[in-house]
Scaffold this active site. Structure first.
Site, PDB file in Angstrom:
ATOM      1  N   MET A 188      -1.707   5.258   8.189  1.00 50.65           N
ATOM      2  CA  MET A 188      -2.687   5.070   7.110  1.00 50.65           C
ATOM      3  C   MET A 188      -4.092   4.984   7.697  1.00 50.65           C
ATOM      4  SD  MET A 188      -0.799   2.125   4.878  1.00 50.65           S
ATOM      5  CE  MET A 188       0.977   2.111   4.602  1.00 50.65           C
TER       6      MET A 188
ATOM      7  N   HIS B 231       4.860   9.830   8.300  1.00 52.68           N
ATOM      8  CA  HIS B 231       4.258   9.988   6.979  1.00 52.68           C
ATOM      9  C   HIS B 231       2.755   9.772   7.087  1.00 52.68           C
ATOM     10  CE1 HIS B 231       4.067   8.263   2.582  1.00 52.68           C
ATOM     11  NE2 HIS B 231       3.398   9.403   2.703  1.00 52.68           N
TER      12      HIS B 231
ATOM     13  N   ASP C  77      10.341   7.033  -1.325  1.00 51.70           N
ATOM     14  CA  ASP C  77       9.692   5.957  -0.572  1.00 51.70           C
ATOM     15  C   ASP C  77       8.995   5.016  -1.541  1.00 51.70           C
ATOM     16  OD1 ASP C  77       8.313   4.349   1.156  1.00 51.70           O
ATOM     17  OD2 ASP C  77       7.108   5.936   2.068  1.00 51.70           O
TER      18      ASP C  77
ATOM     19  N   MET D  27       6.816   9.703  -3.680  1.00 56.37           N
ATOM     20  CA  MET D  27       6.450   8.297  -3.666  1.00 56.37           C
ATOM     21  C   MET D  27       6.952   7.658  -4.958  1.00 56.37           C
ATOM     22  SD  MET D  27       5.023   7.767  -0.782  1.00 56.37           S
ATOM     23  CE  MET D  27       4.651   6.039  -1.141  1.00 56.37           C
TER      24      MET D  27
END
Length: 220
Positions: free
Chosen positions: A36, A65, A175, A136
């Site tokens: 992130m 990811h 996820d 997601m």
């Protein structure tokens, strides 16, 4: 094929190596690694140095990811760090087709992630360049959120879309809010790769993993 991909975002970093060993001992083959940038999502997690470090200690399949803006900037660096599959968000890529091509050229598998409100239609012209779609099932950026029930229909729609287009081999990963209870819903809808953070690392890790594998075995 069904796989559990524990997310190390929820791991205890004081005992990370021990927990990675435990995951393998319990039969896990995948590891989900959330990167992130604090821009695409509010949180900042970790990047190449951490991935390179744990790569030296683990034989797990690294499912990385990328929750970052313009992830194409980091494709080569992620490959060198040890990523096996690189997942990029359709919402974060100016040129999604080109980014997926770059990932494959670097020798990794390529996946596209979609936020809850993003239409499946954005996948129409890149189906031939994907190994997996990550849906997601919460809004990205923070662990510990509850599964969004409306995503069950989205998973089912994606499974139908892939089957009808002749891309049955493309994995569907989910996820967000995945635990031994919500696992039943997403598996029934067509998912086959389950990311779980707190669902694995909260409480007894071995017992939690066993519950997921029990769900997988029930569908074989």
């Amino acid at each position: 094929m069904y796989q559990l991909a524990p997310s190390i975002l929820s791991a205890n970093f004081n005992h990370l190596q021990e927990q990675l060993v435990l995951l393998e001992q319990c039969g896990c083959q995948w590891l989900h690694i959330d990167v992130m940038d604090g821009v695409f999502v509010p949180s900042i997690s970790f990047g190449m140095p951490v991935i390179s470090s744990i790569r030296q200690e683990s034989e797990l399949f690294f499912d990385v990811h990328m929750m970052v803006e313009e992830p194409s900037r980091y494709v080569e660096a992620m490959q060198k760090s040890g990523a096996d599959m690189l997942t990029v968000h359709a919402e974060a890529c100016k040129h999604l087709d080109w980014t997926l091509q770059m990932i494959h050229e670097c020798g990794m598998q390529a996946a596209v992630a979609l936020n809850p409100a993003t239409s499946l239609n954005v996948l129409d012209y890149v189906l031939d360049k994907m190994d997996m779609v990550l849906l997601m099932t919460v809004n990205p950026g923070f662990g510990g959120q509850s599964y969004l029930p409306v995503m069950t229909d989205k998973i089912r729609s994606l499974r139908e879309k892939l089957d009808e287009a002749g891309y049955r081999k493309i994995f569907i990963e989910v996820d967000g809010g995945i635990n031994s209870v919500t696992a039943e819903r997403v598996l029934e809808a067509g998912a086959n790769i389950l990311v779980a953070g707190s669902g694995v690392f909260t409480g007894d890790i071995s017992s939690n993993i066993a519950l997921f594998f029990e769900k997988f075995n029930q569908r074989k």
